[in-house]
Design a protein around this motif. Structure first.
Motif, PDB file in Angstrom:
ATOM      1  N   GLY A  16      -1.432  -5.247  -4.131  1.00  0.00           N
ATOM      2  CA  GLY A  16      -0.095  -5.790  -4.360  1.00  0.00           C
ATOM      3  C   GLY A  16       0.757  -5.666  -3.118  1.00  0.00           C
ATOM      4  O   GLY A  16       0.240  -5.591  -2.000  1.00  0.00           O
ATOM      5  N   LEU A  17       2.042  -5.616  -3.309  1.00  0.00           N
ATOM      6  CA  LEU A  17       2.971  -5.716  -2.190  1.00  0.00           C
ATOM      7  C   LEU A  17       3.641  -4.406  -1.787  1.00  0.00           C
ATOM      8  O   LEU A  17       4.228  -4.342  -0.714  1.00  0.00           O
ATOM      9  CB  LEU A  17       4.068  -6.747  -2.533  1.00  0.00           C
ATOM     10  CG  LEU A  17       3.586  -8.164  -2.821  1.00  0.00           C
ATOM     11  CD1 LEU A  17       4.776  -9.052  -3.209  1.00  0.00           C
ATOM     12  CD2 LEU A  17       2.852  -8.750  -1.630  1.00  0.00           C
ATOM     13  N   ASP A  18       3.566  -3.367  -2.621  1.00  0.00           N
ATOM     14  CA  ASP A  18       4.359  -2.176  -2.329  1.00  0.00           C
ATOM     15  C   ASP A  18       3.589  -0.905  -2.665  1.00  0.00           C
ATOM     16  O   ASP A  18       3.361  -0.592  -3.836  1.00  0.00           O
ATOM     17  CB  ASP A  18       5.659  -2.217  -3.142  1.00  0.00           C
ATOM     18  CG  ASP A  18       6.650  -1.148  -2.717  1.00  0.00           C
ATOM     19  OD1 ASP A  18       6.288  -0.280  -1.893  1.00  0.00           O
ATOM     20  OD2 ASP A  18       7.796  -1.177  -3.204  1.00  0.00           O
ATOM     21  N   PRO A  19       3.208  -0.127  -1.659  1.00  0.00           N
ATOM     22  CA  PRO A  19       2.493   1.127  -1.938  1.00  0.00           C
ATOM     23  C   PRO A  19       3.349   2.147  -2.686  1.00  0.00           C
ATOM     24  O   PRO A  19       2.811   3.038  -3.345  1.00  0.00           O
ATOM     25  CB  PRO A  19       2.118   1.633  -0.537  1.00  0.00           C
ATOM     26  CG  PRO A  19       3.112   1.002   0.393  1.00  0.00           C
ATOM     27  CD  PRO A  19       3.404  -0.336  -0.207  1.00  0.00           C
ATOM     28  N   LYS A  20       4.659   2.019  -2.607  1.00  0.00           N
ATOM     29  CA  LYS A  20       5.535   2.970  -3.287  1.00  0.00           C
ATOM     30  C   LYS A  20       5.470   2.825  -4.806  1.00  0.00           C
ATOM     31  O   LYS A  20       5.878   3.737  -5.530  1.00  0.00           O
ATOM     32  CB  LYS A  20       6.980   2.785  -2.806  1.00  0.00           C
ATOM     33  CG  LYS A  20       7.185   3.139  -1.332  1.00  0.00           C
ATOM     34  CD  LYS A  20       8.624   2.924  -0.911  1.00  0.00           C
ATOM     35  CE  LYS A  20       8.829   3.253   0.565  1.00  0.00           C
ATOM     36  NZ  LYS A  20      10.228   3.022   0.999  1.00  0.00           N
ATOM     37  N   THR A  21       4.999   1.673  -5.287  1.00  0.00           N
ATOM     38  CA  THR A  21       4.888   1.459  -6.734  1.00  0.00           C
ATOM     39  C   THR A  21       3.447   1.602  -7.208  1.00  0.00           C
ATOM     40  O   THR A  21       3.120   1.180  -8.322  1.00  0.00           O
ATOM     41  CB  THR A  21       5.425   0.065  -7.107  1.00  0.00           C
ATOM     42  OG1 THR A  21       4.664  -0.946  -6.428  1.00  0.00           O
ATOM     43  CG2 THR A  21       6.890  -0.072  -6.716  1.00  0.00           C
ATOM     44  N   GLY A  22       2.583   2.158  -6.372  1.00  0.00           N
ATOM     45  CA  GLY A  22       1.210   2.412  -6.793  1.00  0.00           C
ATOM     46  C   GLY A  22       0.180   1.443  -6.281  1.00  0.00           C
ATOM     47  O   GLY A  22      -1.012   1.578  -6.596  1.00  0.00           O
ATOM     48  N   ASP A  23       0.584   0.461  -5.502  1.00  0.00           N
ATOM     49  CA  ASP A  23      -0.392  -0.461  -4.934  1.00  0.00           C
ATOM     50  C   ASP A  23      -1.206   0.265  -3.867  1.00  0.00           C
ATOM     51  O   ASP A  23      -0.715   1.172  -3.185  1.00  0.00           O
ATOM     52  CB  ASP A  23       0.297  -1.691  -4.341  1.00  0.00           C
ATOM     53  CG  ASP A  23       0.737  -2.675  -5.417  1.00  0.00           C
ATOM     54  OD1 ASP A  23      -0.056  -2.908  -6.349  1.00  0.00           O
ATOM     55  OD2 ASP A  23       1.867  -3.188  -5.330  1.00  0.00           O
ATOM     56  N   ARG A  24      -2.461  -0.170  -3.703  1.00  0.00           N
ATOM     57  CA  ARG A  24      -3.384   0.506  -2.801  1.00  0.00           C
ATOM     58  C   ARG A  24      -4.035  -0.486  -1.837  1.00  0.00           C
ATOM     59  O   ARG A  24      -4.136  -1.682  -2.116  1.00  0.00           O
ATOM     60  CB  ARG A  24      -4.487   1.218  -3.598  1.00  0.00           C
ATOM     61  CG  ARG A  24      -4.010   2.254  -4.590  1.00  0.00           C
ATOM     62  CD  ARG A  24      -3.453   3.482  -3.912  1.00  0.00           C
ATOM     63  NE  ARG A  24      -4.455   4.139  -3.066  1.00  0.00           N
ATOM     64  CZ  ARG A  24      -5.344   5.034  -3.496  1.00  0.00           C
ATOM     65  NH1 ARG A  24      -5.376   5.386  -4.780  1.00  0.00           N
ATOM     66  NH2 ARG A  24      -6.192   5.610  -2.645  1.00  0.00           N
ATOM     67  N   MET A  25      -4.478   0.025  -0.722  1.00  0.00           N
ATOM     68  CA  MET A  25      -5.252  -0.767   0.236  1.00  0.00           C
ATOM     69  C   MET A  25      -6.706  -0.796  -0.221  1.00  0.00           C
ATOM     70  O   MET A  25      -7.280   0.243  -0.554  1.00  0.00           O
ATOM     71  CB  MET A  25      -5.146  -0.161   1.633  1.00  0.00           C
ATOM     72  CG  MET A  25      -5.874  -0.951   2.704  1.00  0.00           C
ATOM     73  SD  MET A  25      -5.480  -0.367   4.374  1.00  0.00           S
ATOM     74  CE  MET A  25      -6.363   1.194   4.394  1.00  0.00           C
ATOM     75  N   VAL A  26      -7.316  -1.988  -0.235  1.00  0.00           N
ATOM     76  CA  VAL A  26      -8.696  -2.122  -0.697  1.00  0.00           C
ATOM     77  C   VAL A  26      -9.642  -2.613   0.392  1.00  0.00           C
ATOM     78  O   VAL A  26     -10.860  -2.617   0.200  1.00  0.00           O
ATOM     79  CB  VAL A  26      -8.782  -3.062  -1.917  1.00  0.00           C
ATOM     80  CG1 VAL A  26      -8.021  -2.473  -3.102  1.00  0.00           C
ATOM     81  CG2 VAL A  26      -8.257  -4.457  -1.584  1.00  0.00           C
ATOM     82  N   GLY A  96       4.649  -4.295   9.685  1.00  0.00           N
ATOM     83  CA  GLY A  96       5.264  -3.292   8.836  1.00  0.00           C
ATOM     84  C   GLY A  96       4.562  -3.173   7.490  1.00  0.00           C
ATOM     85  O   GLY A  96       4.434  -2.073   6.943  1.00  0.00           O
ATOM     86  N   PHE A  97       4.100  -4.296   6.966  1.00  0.00           N
ATOM     87  CA  PHE A  97       3.379  -4.301   5.689  1.00  0.00           C
ATOM     88  C   PHE A  97       2.081  -3.512   5.817  1.00  0.00           C
ATOM     89  O   PHE A  97       1.789  -2.621   5.020  1.00  0.00           O
ATOM     90  CB  PHE A  97       3.097  -5.754   5.270  1.00  0.00           C
ATOM     91  CG  PHE A  97       2.262  -5.891   4.029  1.00  0.00           C
ATOM     92  CD1 PHE A  97       2.869  -5.957   2.785  1.00  0.00           C
ATOM     93  CD2 PHE A  97       0.873  -5.975   4.102  1.00  0.00           C
ATOM     94  CE1 PHE A  97       2.097  -6.087   1.620  1.00  0.00           C
ATOM     95  CE2 PHE A  97       0.105  -6.108   2.958  1.00  0.00           C
ATOM     96  CZ  PHE A  97       0.715  -6.167   1.724  1.00  0.00           C
ATOM     97  N   ASP A  98       1.279  -3.831   6.839  1.00  0.00           N
ATOM     98  CA  ASP A  98      -0.022  -3.180   7.006  1.00  0.00           C
ATOM     99  C   ASP A  98       0.138  -1.701   7.347  1.00  0.00           C
ATOM    100  O   ASP A  98      -0.624  -0.857   6.861  1.00  0.00           O
ATOM    101  CB  ASP A  98      -0.824  -3.904   8.098  1.00  0.00           C
ATOM    102  CG  ASP A  98      -1.111  -5.346   7.731  1.00  0.00           C
ATOM    103  OD1 ASP A  98      -1.981  -5.580   6.878  1.00  0.00           O
ATOM    104  OD2 ASP A  98      -0.445  -6.240   8.279  1.00  0.00           O
ATOM    105  N   PHE A  99       1.129  -1.379   8.205  1.00  0.00           N
ATOM    106  CA  PHE A  99       1.372   0.021   8.534  1.00  0.00           C
ATOM    107  C   PHE A  99       1.783   0.804   7.299  1.00  0.00           C
ATOM    108  O   PHE A  99       1.394   1.963   7.116  1.00  0.00           O
ATOM    109  CB  PHE A  99       2.461   0.123   9.608  1.00  0.00           C
ATOM    110  CG  PHE A  99       1.919   0.288  11.003  1.00  0.00           C
ATOM    111  CD1 PHE A  99       2.027   1.493  11.674  1.00  0.00           C
ATOM    112  CD2 PHE A  99       1.288  -0.772  11.644  1.00  0.00           C
ATOM    113  CE1 PHE A  99       1.527   1.643  12.947  1.00  0.00           C
ATOM    114  CE2 PHE A  99       0.784  -0.629  12.913  1.00  0.00           C
ATOM    115  CZ  PHE A  99       0.902   0.582  13.579  1.00  0.00           C
ATOM    116  N   GLY A 100       2.591   0.194   6.426  1.00  0.00           N
ATOM    117  CA  GLY A 100       3.029   0.875   5.219  1.00  0.00           C
ATOM    118  C   GLY A 100       1.852   1.271   4.341  1.00  0.00           C
ATOM    119  O   GLY A 100       1.779   2.403   3.838  1.00  0.00           O
ATOM    120  N   PHE A 101       0.912   0.357   4.152  1.00  0.00           N
ATOM    121  CA  PHE A 101      -0.247   0.661   3.322  1.00  0.00           C
ATOM    122  C   PHE A 101      -1.188   1.638   4.018  1.00  0.00           C
ATOM    123  O   PHE A 101      -1.742   2.545   3.384  1.00  0.00           O
ATOM    124  CB  PHE A 101      -0.985  -0.630   2.947  1.00  0.00           C
ATOM    125  CG  PHE A 101      -0.432  -1.277   1.715  1.00  0.00           C
ATOM    126  CD1 PHE A 101      -0.853  -0.874   0.454  1.00  0.00           C
ATOM    127  CD2 PHE A 101       0.528  -2.271   1.812  1.00  0.00           C
ATOM    128  CE1 PHE A 101      -0.339  -1.457  -0.689  1.00  0.00           C
ATOM    129  CE2 PHE A 101       1.050  -2.868   0.674  1.00  0.00           C
ATOM    130  CZ  PHE A 101       0.617  -2.456  -0.581  1.00  0.00           C
TER     131      PHE A 101
END
Length: 238
Positions: A16-26, A96-101
């Motif tokens: 998904g779009l936001d690791p803060k809400t539980g999304d994960r890098m796959v 910023g998106f990729d660094f966040g995850f």
């Protein structure tokens, strides 16, 4: 001799779009470049996110929960990934998106985050170079004539490979790494000279040849005039 800069071009796929809400890098795909030239070294891995895969995300990258359930968890490969990244600058599109995850996964794995000072964002570079233009990876591939016909769905390694080509174009074009320089004696992977360094003729035991003349002789000029005069209906005579 100065070393050329090593950079890692990378891309991620996520749930998904936001690791803060539980999304994960796959998935992560990384391409090594030295002096803006791909070395052929890469790092690619899929990760089990220990959660479901939303339909919207699967539609983008095609990675199902069933497929990922057989893959290692991020923590199992974190050290291998960090070894590949080293201390190089990390280049990503909308970085910023990729660094966040990436940093979220490192935190969950008990590793230190990667400094944002190492981040190079190709969207920011493209915005300065092409203000008002479309800045998606697809749009930039079209602008620079980069073939993406094999990109049916998003994929981290494929997108990193495309981004590497885009990055070269954004930072000077395809000849940026073609410096006329001596090759390193030991052919070490990282021992590449800087592209703008002065070129020096390597030492050699071969006899030195005198420069060849580049001015036509009178005999050659006369033969040329005779040849030209023999051309019927020459366009320069009309």
């Amino acid at each position: 001799m100065a070393l050329q800069t090593r950079e890692v071009i990378f891309d991620t796929e996520t749930t998904g779009l936001d690791p803060k809400t539980g999304d994960r890098m796959v998935e992560i795909g990384c391409i090594e470049m030295i002096g803006r030239v791909e070395t052929g070294r890469s790092f690619h891995a899929y990760f089990n996110p220990d959660r479901d895969m939303p339909v919207e995300a699967e539609r983008v990258h095609g990675l199902s929960a069933a497929f990922l359930a057989t893959k290692p968890r991020f923590a199992e490969l974190a050290d291998d990934l960090l070894d590949f990244l080293g201390d190089s600058d990390l280049v990503a599109h909308n970085a910023g998106f990729d660094f966040g995850f990436l940093n979220n996964e490192l935190e969950l794995a008990g590793r230190a985050p990667i400094s944002m000072e190492r981040m190079v964002d190709t969207v920011a570079i493209a915005r300065k170079k092409h203000p008002g233009a479309k800045l998606s990876l697809d749009a930039l591939c079209t602008r620079y004539g980069i073939d993406r016909s094999h990109r049916v769905k998003h994929g981290a390694l494929l997108d990193a490979e495309l981004l590497a080509q885009v990055y070269v174009e954004l930072t000077g074009g395809r000849q940026i790494g073609l410096g006329l320089v001596d090759a390193p004696a030991d052919n070490a992977d990282l021992a590449h000279p800087t592209p703008n360094a002065p070129w020096h003729r390597p030492a050699t035991d071969k006899p030195r040849r005198e420069p060849r003349p580049h001015v036509a002789s009178q005999e050659e000029l006369e033969r040329h005039r005779e040849f030209i005069a023999g051309i019927a209906n020459a366009i320069w005579s009309r």
